[in-house]
Scaffold this motif. Structure first.
Motif, short mmCIF file in Angstrom:
data_model
loop_
_atom_site.label_atom_id
_atom_site.label_comp_id
_atom_site.label_asym_id
_atom_site.label_seq_id
_atom_site.Cartn_x
_atom_site.Cartn_y
_atom_site.Cartn_z
N LEU A 1 -72.97 -49.01 24.51
CA LEU A 1 -72.79 -49.03 23.37
C LEU A 1 -73.35 -47.98 22.02
O LEU A 1 -72.97 -47.42 21.25
CB LEU A 1 -74.42 -49.81 22.85
CG LEU A 1 -74.09 -51.17 23.46
CD1 LEU A 1 -75.00 -52.20 23.06
CD2 LEU A 1 -72.88 -51.99 22.10
N LEU A 2 -73.70 -46.90 23.16
CA LEU A 2 -74.57 -45.34 22.51
C LEU A 2 -73.36 -45.02 22.26
O LEU A 2 -73.20 -43.60 21.20
CB LEU A 2 -75.32 -44.74 23.61
CG LEU A 2 -76.80 -45.24 23.59
CD1 LEU A 2 -77.42 -45.13 24.66
CD2 LEU A 2 -77.56 -45.48 21.98
N ALA A 3 -72.27 -44.58 23.27
CA ALA A 3 -71.66 -44.53 22.45
C ALA A 3 -69.70 -44.02 22.02
O ALA A 3 -69.58 -43.92 21.09
CB ALA A 3 -70.28 -44.14 24.43
N LEU A 4 -70.12 -46.06 21.93
CA LEU A 4 -69.60 -46.43 20.63
C LEU A 4 -69.56 -45.78 18.82
O LEU A 4 -69.26 -45.25 18.19
CB LEU A 4 -68.89 -47.72 20.23
CG LEU A 4 -68.94 -48.71 19.44
CD1 LEU A 4 -67.05 -48.07 19.48
CD2 LEU A 4 -68.43 -49.77 19.53
N ALA A 5 -71.58 -46.01 19.15
CA ALA A 5 -72.29 -45.34 17.84
C ALA A 5 -71.75 -43.75 17.74
O ALA A 5 -72.07 -43.52 17.24
CB ALA A 5 -73.79 -45.62 18.03
N GLY A 6 -72.46 -43.18 18.99
CA GLY A 6 -71.92 -41.79 18.72
C GLY A 6 -70.48 -41.60 18.63
O GLY A 6 -69.46 -40.50 17.24
N SER A 7 -69.74 -42.44 18.37
CA SER A 7 -67.65 -42.31 18.05
C SER A 7 -68.01 -41.95 16.60
O SER A 7 -67.20 -42.29 16.22
CB SER A 7 -67.36 -42.92 18.78
OG SER A 7 -65.74 -43.07 18.32
N PHE A 8 -68.41 -43.45 16.46
CA PHE A 8 -68.25 -43.60 14.79
C PHE A 8 -69.00 -42.84 14.13
O PHE A 8 -68.38 -41.68 12.98
CB PHE A 8 -68.89 -45.68 14.73
CG PHE A 8 -67.69 -45.88 14.41
CD1 PHE A 8 -67.18 -46.66 14.02
CD2 PHE A 8 -67.36 -47.04 15.30
CE1 PHE A 8 -66.11 -47.39 13.10
CE2 PHE A 8 -66.93 -47.76 15.83
CZ PHE A 8 -66.16 -48.63 14.23
N LEU A 9 -69.93 -42.48 14.49
CA LEU A 9 -71.32 -41.45 13.70
C LEU A 9 -70.16 -40.40 13.70
O LEU A 9 -70.07 -38.80 12.80
CB LEU A 9 -72.46 -40.66 14.19
CG LEU A 9 -73.15 -41.73 13.97
CD1 LEU A 9 -74.51 -41.52 15.12
CD2 LEU A 9 -73.17 -42.27 12.80
N ARG A 10 -69.39 -39.62 14.27
CA ARG A 10 -68.98 -38.37 14.38
C ARG A 10 -67.33 -38.43 13.86
O ARG A 10 -67.04 -37.47 12.30
CB ARG A 10 -68.41 -38.22 16.31
CG ARG A 10 -67.24 -37.01 15.98
CD ARG A 10 -65.79 -37.63 17.83
NE ARG A 10 -65.75 -36.15 17.63
CZ ARG A 10 -64.13 -35.93 18.79
NH1 ARG A 10 -64.64 -37.24 20.06
NH2 ARG A 10 -63.73 -34.88 19.36
N PHE A 11 -66.81 -39.96 14.08
CA PHE A 11 -65.96 -39.26 12.66
C PHE A 11 -65.91 -39.44 11.46
O PHE A 11 -65.24 -39.84 10.20
CB PHE A 11 -64.59 -41.08 13.36
CG PHE A 11 -63.64 -40.02 14.73
CD1 PHE A 11 -62.97 -39.31 15.00
CD2 PHE A 11 -64.17 -40.91 15.78
CE1 PHE A 11 -63.07 -38.92 16.15
CE2 PHE A 11 -63.62 -40.52 17.30
CZ PHE A 11 -62.39 -39.07 17.23
#
Length: 160
Positions: free
Chosen positions: A138-148
């Motif tokens: 979940l945290l990796a997915l959130a970080g990915s969305f924030l990055r893009f």
């Protein structure tokens, strides 16, 4: 920009990036997936290339984020202590010291998986020690969305 040193390798990397961009959203997904693993691809350049080609940012965001996240989670699930020792010649003492750092920061390392090089090291470390898989995901997915989201916002502001 690539980590390869020679002209031949640079041309190969550019050819691969061009091929992925020509595949459109599928290429964006495949490229960001591969960039989320240990392969030296730039998901940021792929996204920016798609946006420059007038692709829809609302489609690019989930495609890039989910592709990159799935690549990172693949690295997480396949990370093995034995492989690090064998293929990367990392000594057991070094792995034990790394475990102390992973224990210190824990699952929060997943948020920075998108950072060049260090992020992949974090995901592999989290995977080796199988740190809280659901929370890591979940945290990796959130970080990915924030990055893009950052790149899409930057590109939108820049075009105005």
């Amino acid at each position: 920009m690539t980590i390869f040193a020679g002209d031949k390798e640079r041309n190969l990397a550019n050819t691969v990036m061009d091929w992925l961009l020509n595949l459109g959203y599928l290429g964006l997904f495949l490229g960001t997936f591969l960039a989320g693993t240990v392969l030296p691809l730039s998901s940021d350049i792929l996204l920016v290339g798609m946006l420059a080609a007038k692709a829809d940012p609302l489609i690019c965001l989930p495609v890039a984020a989910v592709g990159n996240w799935l690549g990172a989670m693949t690295s997480y699930w396949y990370a093995k202590w034995e492989w690090l020792e064998k293929w990367f010649r990392i000594k057991p003492d070094t792995l034990r010291r790394q475990q102390e750092r992973v224990d210190k920061y824990g699952v929060w390392l997943a948020v920075v998986f998108w950072a060049p090089f260090i992020g992949m090291v974090c995901m592999i470390a989290l995977g080796v020690y199988k740190v809280r898989p659901r929370t890591t995901a979940l945290l990796a997915l959130a970080g990915s969305f924030l990055r893009f989201s950052f790149w899409i916002l930057l590109q939108t502001v820049w075009q105005q």
